[in-house]
Design an enzyme around this catalytic site. Sequence first.
Site, PDB file in Angstrom:
ATOM      1  CD  GLN A 237      -2.763  -0.639   2.001  1.00 22.06           C
ATOM      2  OE1 GLN A 237      -3.168  -0.401   2.963  1.00 22.06           O
ATOM      3  NE2 GLN A 237      -3.777  -2.243   2.358  1.00 22.06           N
ATOM      4  CD  GLU A 265     -22.142  -4.209  -4.168  1.00 29.90           C
ATOM      5  OE1 GLU A 265     -22.550  -4.916  -3.069  1.00 29.90           O
ATOM      6  OE2 GLU A 265     -21.158  -4.757  -5.625  1.00 29.90           O
TER       7      GLU A 265
END
Length: 408
Positions: A237, A265
């Site tokens: 990350q 979503e």
Amino acid sequence: MAGVNAMEKKLSEYKCDTNEAICLKLVRFPEDIEDESTTFHPEYSHQLYGDDEVAFGYKGLQIQLYYSAGNLSTLFKVKYAAKVTEKFDCVEPDNVEGKIRKVIPMGFTCNTDDFVSLLEKEANFKPFGTLLHTYKVHNVEEGEDLTYQIHKARVSSPGFREYHERLQTFLMWFIETASFIDVDDERWDFFLIFEKYNKDGETLFATVGYMTVYNYYVYPDKTRPRVSQMLILPPFQGEGHGAQLLEAVHRFYCTSPLVQDITAEDPSENYVKLRDFVLVKLCQELPSFSTELLSEGFSDTMVTEACEKLKINKKHARRVYEILRLRVTDMSDEEKARAYRLDIKRRLFGPYKRNQRELTKMMKCLRPEELVSHINQLDTQLQHEELEKSYQELVEEYRRVIERLARA
């Protein structure tokens, strides 16, 4: 009472924070197994261990879930310094092992030597599916550029189903509302990132992250790909992999005339930031988003071009326009700053106006005592304050995107 308190104090020593107790690793070399610097921990464990994320019954609890870096072959072990039943016959410890077994697929080993043997087979692991994109990231520690690949896979790819079952276990630890998907539905697309690295002169691949996309049907002959889950594993990350993945996915779907637009979503706040950056980066090359046209306001041409060329819907195209217009607006120029502010506030004021119309209609049939509870919602001054607050927060978000674009 004193005896009860003493017992409670002793039992409290057998409570463990499950986010600290669960130790995760992506193992490339046998020495990584004992190397504490390669360990990372979950952000969440409530789906297995309750909202308080606590396991009772152990001192020094350590739940080891170690994965081979590429194929994600799994080592699962539970260790502890002491167990509550050894001291208190009437108290049962939590079944920490059973809870983990519910989410990790069969095929794991509990033996370290067997796991090391599985590591030796990593040279046989190759990325699934079709190669979409290759990119490099400079690693300061290594002092070199590392190579990454993005692949598109389907569940029918040999070995992928079992691999995905192991990969999706990470969702439980890093996405708050994560759930496993039905991979038998052929409408799922899978996009995976792998790092190429060398081990004893051989080229191997390590899993970096992935995204799942569901292709919804849109009448009469189109689809709407919707991003369902996206995760970059913690050791990777902050290196720009999320942006590379999302851009590669957009470019993939943009080539299909059957795709209407691309959505997400229930996007998280971090995903929205990432999407802003990627969509602005893509749209800044479009003629309709040129500097000269931005000052003229949001246009149908922008909507059409963003949709036709990049499969971006009207709502997202408008947000891109606002970010790009801020970038080219001299906010120290009072007139230009005012024009920009009014343009944004007109859009933001839409929901306020709709809400006001609905309340006005509703108030006609309210009793006096009900009217009092709604009258404050029509306070114009309050609305202006809320509008200004929303505007300032939005501009702050936009500035962060612009700063990231400048760094990129």
